[in-house]
Motif scaffolding. Sequence first.
Motif, PDB file in Angstrom:
ATOM      1  N   ILE A   1       3.263 -13.482  -4.064  1.00 20.60           N
ATOM      2  CA  ILE A   1       4.346 -14.414  -4.379  1.00 20.60           C
ATOM      3  C   ILE A   1       4.128 -15.725  -3.622  1.00 20.60           C
ATOM      4  CG2 ILE A   1       6.836 -14.831  -4.194  1.00 20.60           C
ATOM      5  CD1 ILE A   1       7.265 -11.835  -4.474  1.00 20.60           C
ATOM      6  N   THR A   2       4.258 -16.866  -4.328  1.00 21.22           N
ATOM      7  CA  THR A   2       4.051 -18.186  -3.715  1.00 21.22           C
ATOM      8  C   THR A   2       5.341 -19.000  -3.773  1.00 21.22           C
ATOM      9  OG1 THR A   2       1.708 -18.210  -4.325  1.00 21.22           O
ATOM     10  CG2 THR A   2       2.725 -20.325  -3.806  1.00 21.22           C
ATOM     11  N   VAL A   3       5.745 -19.512  -2.592  1.00 25.93           N
ATOM     12  CA  VAL A   3       6.904 -20.396  -2.479  1.00 25.93           C
ATOM     13  C   VAL A   3       6.364 -21.825  -2.459  1.00 25.93           C
ATOM     14  CG1 VAL A   3       8.934 -21.033  -1.136  1.00 25.93           C
ATOM     15  CG2 VAL A   3       8.153 -18.647  -1.184  1.00 25.93           C
ATOM     16  N   ALA A   4       6.790 -22.650  -3.424  1.00 28.86           N
ATOM     17  CA  ALA A   4       6.249 -24.001  -3.575  1.00 28.86           C
ATOM     18  C   ALA A   4       6.613 -24.903  -2.417  1.00 28.86           C
ATOM     19  CB  ALA A   4       6.747 -24.621  -4.880  1.00 28.86           C
ATOM     20  N   LYS A   5       5.800 -25.913  -2.181  1.00 30.67           N
ATOM     21  CA  LYS A   5       6.042 -26.902  -1.144  1.00 30.67           C
ATOM     22  C   LYS A   5       7.379 -27.616  -1.383  1.00 30.67           C
ATOM     23  CE  LYS A   5       3.904 -31.083   0.777  1.00 30.67           C
ATOM     24  NZ  LYS A   5       2.762 -32.025   0.670  1.00 30.67           N
ATOM     25  N   LYS A   6       8.121 -27.880  -0.271  1.00 31.01           N
ATOM     26  CA  LYS A   6       9.389 -28.601  -0.292  1.00 31.01           C
ATOM     27  C   LYS A   6      10.513 -27.830  -1.000  1.00 31.01           C
ATOM     28  CE  LYS A   6       7.408 -33.210   0.107  1.00 31.01           C
ATOM     29  NZ  LYS A   6       7.339 -34.584  -0.484  1.00 31.01           N
ATOM     30  N   THR A   7      10.381 -26.494  -1.044  1.00 32.81           N
ATOM     31  CA  THR A   7      11.496 -25.684  -1.561  1.00 32.81           C
ATOM     32  C   THR A   7      12.667 -25.784  -0.566  1.00 32.81           C
ATOM     33  OG1 THR A   7       9.991 -24.149  -2.649  1.00 32.81           O
ATOM     34  CG2 THR A   7      12.219 -23.368  -2.238  1.00 32.81           C
ATOM     35  N   LYS A   8      13.839 -26.047  -1.086  1.00 24.58           N
ATOM     36  CA  LYS A   8      15.002 -26.273  -0.221  1.00 24.58           C
ATOM     37  C   LYS A   8      15.449 -24.982   0.465  1.00 24.58           C
ATOM     38  CE  LYS A   8      16.781 -30.134  -2.951  1.00 24.58           C
ATOM     39  NZ  LYS A   8      17.931 -30.642  -3.748  1.00 24.58           N
ATOM     40  N   LYS A   9      16.195 -25.172   1.556  1.00 22.89           N
ATOM     41  CA  LYS A   9      16.729 -24.022   2.280  1.00 22.89           C
ATOM     42  C   LYS A   9      17.690 -23.244   1.389  1.00 22.89           C
ATOM     43  CE  LYS A   9      16.565 -26.137   6.885  1.00 22.89           C
ATOM     44  NZ  LYS A   9      17.382 -26.524   8.055  1.00 22.89           N
ATOM     45  N   GLY A  10      17.661 -21.910   1.562  1.00 27.48           N
ATOM     46  CA  GLY A  10      18.532 -21.064   0.765  1.00 27.48           C
ATOM     47  C   GLY A  10      17.974 -19.669   0.608  1.00 27.48           C
ATOM     48  N   THR A  11      18.728 -18.821  -0.100  1.00 27.12           N
ATOM     49  CA  THR A  11      18.300 -17.447  -0.353  1.00 27.12           C
ATOM     50  C   THR A  11      17.996 -17.309  -1.843  1.00 27.12           C
ATOM     51  OG1 THR A  11      19.669 -16.615   1.452  1.00 27.12           O
ATOM     52  CG2 THR A  11      18.943 -15.021  -0.205  1.00 27.12           C
ATOM     53  N   TYR A  12      16.808 -16.777  -2.135  1.00 23.71           N
ATOM     54  CA  TYR A  12      16.343 -16.677  -3.530  1.00 23.71           C
ATOM     55  C   TYR A  12      16.008 -15.225  -3.847  1.00 23.71           C
ATOM     56  CZ  TYR A  12      15.688 -21.688  -2.760  1.00 23.71           C
ATOM     57  OH  TYR A  12      15.880 -22.995  -2.434  1.00 23.71           O
ATOM     58  N   LYS A  13      16.513 -14.754  -4.985  1.00 20.08           N
ATOM     59  CA  LYS A  13      16.219 -13.394  -5.432  1.00 20.08           C
ATOM     60  C   LYS A  13      15.312 -13.448  -6.658  1.00 20.08           C
ATOM     61  CE  LYS A  13      20.320 -11.109  -3.581  1.00 20.08           C
ATOM     62  NZ  LYS A  13      21.463 -10.210  -3.874  1.00 20.08           N
ATOM     63  N   ILE A  14      14.177 -12.768  -6.543  1.00 19.09           N
ATOM     64  CA  ILE A  14      13.158 -12.794  -7.603  1.00 19.09           C
ATOM     65  C   ILE A  14      12.987 -11.379  -8.147  1.00 19.09           C
ATOM     66  CG2 ILE A  14      10.796 -13.464  -8.180  1.00 19.09           C
ATOM     67  CD1 ILE A  14      12.512 -15.738  -7.126  1.00 19.09           C
ATOM     68  N   LYS A  15      13.143 -11.237  -9.479  1.00 17.86           N
ATOM     69  CA  LYS A  15      12.909  -9.939 -10.117  1.00 17.86           C
ATOM     70  C   LYS A  15      11.468  -9.879 -10.620  1.00 17.86           C
ATOM     71  CE  LYS A  15      17.432  -8.332 -11.595  1.00 17.86           C
ATOM     72  NZ  LYS A  15      18.253  -7.842 -12.730  1.00 17.86           N
ATOM     73  N   VAL A  16      10.765  -8.787 -10.237  1.00 13.22           N
ATOM     74  CA  VAL A  16       9.348  -8.638 -10.579  1.00 13.22           C
ATOM     75  C   VAL A  16       9.109  -7.260 -11.190  1.00 13.22           C
ATOM     76  CG1 VAL A  16       6.988  -8.726  -9.723  1.00 13.22           C
ATOM     77  CG2 VAL A  16       8.754 -10.125  -8.632  1.00 13.22           C
ATOM     78  N   LYS A  17       8.337  -7.266 -12.295  1.00 15.08           N
ATOM     79  CA  LYS A  17       7.939  -6.004 -12.934  1.00 15.08           C
ATOM     80  C   LYS A  17       6.536  -5.664 -12.442  1.00 15.08           C
ATOM     81  CE  LYS A  17       7.192  -5.888 -17.380  1.00 15.08           C
ATOM     82  NZ  LYS A  17       7.440  -5.882 -18.852  1.00 15.08           N
ATOM     83  N   ILE A  18       6.386  -4.441 -11.861  1.00 13.61           N
ATOM     84  CA  ILE A  18       5.128  -4.084 -11.187  1.00 13.61           C
ATOM     85  C   ILE A  18       4.621  -2.731 -11.684  1.00 13.61           C
ATOM     86  CG2 ILE A  18       4.175  -3.398  -8.949  1.00 13.61           C
ATOM     87  CD1 ILE A  18       5.761  -5.476  -7.634  1.00 13.61           C
ATOM     88  N   MET A  19       3.276  -2.633 -11.687  1.00 11.04           N
ATOM     89  CA  MET A  19       2.638  -1.351 -11.984  1.00 11.04           C
ATOM     90  C   MET A  19       1.419  -1.159 -11.101  1.00 11.04           C
ATOM     91  SD  MET A  19       0.351  -1.850 -15.409  1.00 11.04           S
ATOM     92  CE  MET A  19      -0.452  -0.324 -15.029  1.00 11.04           C
ATOM     93  N   SER A  20       1.029   0.079 -10.929  1.00 13.20           N
ATOM     94  CA  SER A  20      -0.198   0.405 -10.216  1.00 13.20           C
ATOM     95  C   SER A  20      -1.298   0.622 -11.248  1.00 13.20           C
ATOM     96  CB  SER A  20      -0.009   1.692  -9.390  1.00 13.20           C
ATOM     97  OG  SER A  20      -1.255   2.139  -8.915  1.00 13.20           O
ATOM     98  N   THR A  21      -2.415  -0.061 -11.032  1.00 15.31           N
ATOM     99  CA  THR A  21      -3.507   0.034 -12.019  1.00 15.31           C
ATOM    100  C   THR A  21      -4.320   1.307 -11.848  1.00 15.31           C
ATOM    101  OG1 THR A  21      -5.026  -1.170 -10.569  1.00 15.31           O
ATOM    102  CG2 THR A  21      -3.707  -2.472 -12.108  1.00 15.31           C
ATOM    103  N   GLY A  22      -4.056   2.029 -10.793  1.00  6.50           N
ATOM    104  CA  GLY A  22      -4.820   3.262 -10.569  1.00  6.50           C
ATOM    105  C   GLY A  22      -6.055   2.987  -9.728  1.00  6.50           C
ATOM    106  N   ASN A  23      -6.736   4.049  -9.386  1.00  6.66           N
ATOM    107  CA  ASN A  23      -7.967   3.937  -8.591  1.00  6.66           C
ATOM    108  C   ASN A  23      -8.839   5.142  -8.881  1.00  6.66           C
ATOM    109  OD1 ASN A  23      -6.697   6.027  -7.173  1.00  6.66           O
ATOM    110  ND2 ASN A  23      -5.862   4.600  -5.624  1.00  6.66           N
ATOM    111  N   ALA A  24      -9.726   5.412  -7.957  1.00  5.59           N
ATOM    112  CA  ALA A  24     -10.642   6.530  -8.191  1.00  5.59           C
ATOM    113  C   ALA A  24      -9.946   7.881  -8.105  1.00  5.59           C
ATOM    114  CB  ALA A  24     -11.787   6.478  -7.177  1.00  5.59           C
ATOM    115  N   THR A  25      -8.676   7.872  -7.696  1.00  4.83           N
ATOM    116  CA  THR A  25      -7.940   9.135  -7.565  1.00  4.83           C
ATOM    117  C   THR A  25      -6.849   9.261  -8.611  1.00  4.83           C
ATOM    118  OG1 THR A  25      -8.348   9.103  -5.173  1.00  4.83           O
ATOM    119  CG2 THR A  25      -6.634  10.590  -5.970  1.00  4.83           C
TER     120      THR A  25
END
Length: 632
Positions: free
Chosen positions: A592-616
């Motif tokens: 997650i990247t917060v852009a330069k000069k983002t104002k003070k405050g509280t931000y809630k970000i909703k993210v959809k995530i998955m695990s791509t798997g591995n050798a196991t």
Amino acid sequence: MKVKRMLAGIVAMAMTMGMTSAVVLADETENTPEETSVVETAEPKEKETKKPAAKETDKKEEKKPAEVKETEEKKPVETKETEPSETETKETAETKETAPSKPEEKETAETKAAEPAEPAKTEPAESSEESETEPAETSEAENNETAEQKEKQPEEAERPSVTDKKTAKKAVISPFGDDLFYGFDEASGELTIFKSESKDKVAMPNKSGADAYPWYANKDKVTKVIVDKGITTIGDYAFSGYGKLKSVSLSSGLTTIGKCAFSECEKLDNVVIPNSVTEVNDGAFMRCNDLQDVTLGNGITLIDDSMFQECTSLKTITIPNSVKIIGSGAFYGCTRLRFINWGKNVTELYGLAFSGCTCLTDVTIPNSVTYISDSVFEGCTHLFSVTIGSGVKSMGTGAFRGCTYLEKITFCYGVKEIGHAAFSSLPFLSEVVIPGSVETIHQRAFEKCPNLKKITLGYGVKEIQADAFWFCPKVESIVIPSSVTKLGRQAFGQMESLKDVYMDKALSESMEHDDFVNVFVDFNKLNFVWLKDNPFVVSGKKVKVKAKKVKKKAITLSAGSAYKVTPAGTVLNAVKVSGNKKITVNKLNGNITVAKKTKKGTYKIKVKIMSTGNATYKASGWKTVTVTIKVK
């Protein structure tokens, strides 16, 4: 006696010339100089006003012999009977010398004022036959010259002044069609093409070859070409093969440069294409061996086929933002080209566009590009690193084939496919990471990469076609993600060092036994590890970011600091669902990247995530989490 001799001379002159003015003097010796002057001025005034033609002169000459005969019959008698006094004789002689008189001069001036276009003439006196005849002939010749000048004047008015007036004075000006002219100064070698002043814009016509243009005779003498203002089009082959041409000056207003217009101009070393140009046709500057500096105007949307093919001295090319398409072979064989400064809006690269550019070392294809055609960078033997932008949806055959020193390939998340034999025959390639956005790896995509050791296939790949990784003898293990539903024949063939294969058992069960066996060489020696169901668990974290840091630069939060993940070390794919626009999520790894000069405050970000798997583990399903970021 002197008076008689003078009168006899006048009569003899009249008889010889066949004219009447002398006869008048002989018959009317008693007339005053003023009377004689009136007679003399009557005819010239009439001639000046009417401009007698040759036919009228002939008629007068036909009548004159009769008048002379009558005079001959009368003169001897009159000479005997009448002897003018010395005073009269002197006055007559003075009249001959001084005519025309002042009244005639006034009338002549009025006549000239009435005819301003007529060239200035001085009418001689008509006191003798000789003085009448010769001025008439001179007047007729001058009239003819004046008429010719009038005919020429409109043509000269049509010719515009060349931009370089000094050149124009030296150059030999010749017409080319109705509205075009060209001037060549042999001393300086400058060839100037310019238009008629009566036209605002003129297009140079297309010809079938360079020798069809009228200035071709100076082909081996031209060192500079100037295309003047108002010329909108340079014709096909207009200056092709001009071996001594060193510079070209193209004026604003030019819109089109024709096919092969400046091709094979071996000494041409720089070109500035004005912003007014919207079309440069194929081969326009092909094989200009000394061409080093090219400035493309921002009116061009297409760099056409073979436009700069085999310009072997070209080192840098800057593509303006207006360009959307780079045509086939546009920079083919530019063996010294090292830097490509891409415009922001290039979308398509066609076959062999940069093929054979053996000095290219690093290429980053911008995200705006959606299509890479066949062999675009084939044979760029010193290319070391390549980054494929996220916008690429389609890739043709052999796009990077034969780039013998290519060691590093980066696919941005978003690339949809890897083309047929796109990266084949790369002896120094050691690792490949293919993101989950890629759905299809086409036939022979990475064949004959003898030093390739590690292959990472992202979750999302659905099809790996025949011979995709054929003859990669140093690969020891391969993880085939559970997203793969189709494997082609010999997809992992001739992998002599391959020992372990991690894959979903369901895939092997969905294939015919023979088809599955033929995916690998020495199938019986391989160790297959069936992937387990993924116990993937993820939740969002609360993260604090200092406002002082954000004020100076953007801050990136790793996936580990933004999410709590089990099992640890799982590779993630992520998609932002909602939240502030200044906070972004990396699709490939979940950072997650917060852009330069983002104002003070509280931000809630909703993210959809998955695990791509591995050798196991197999890949997991998608899960939605909320990450809270507090800037203070």
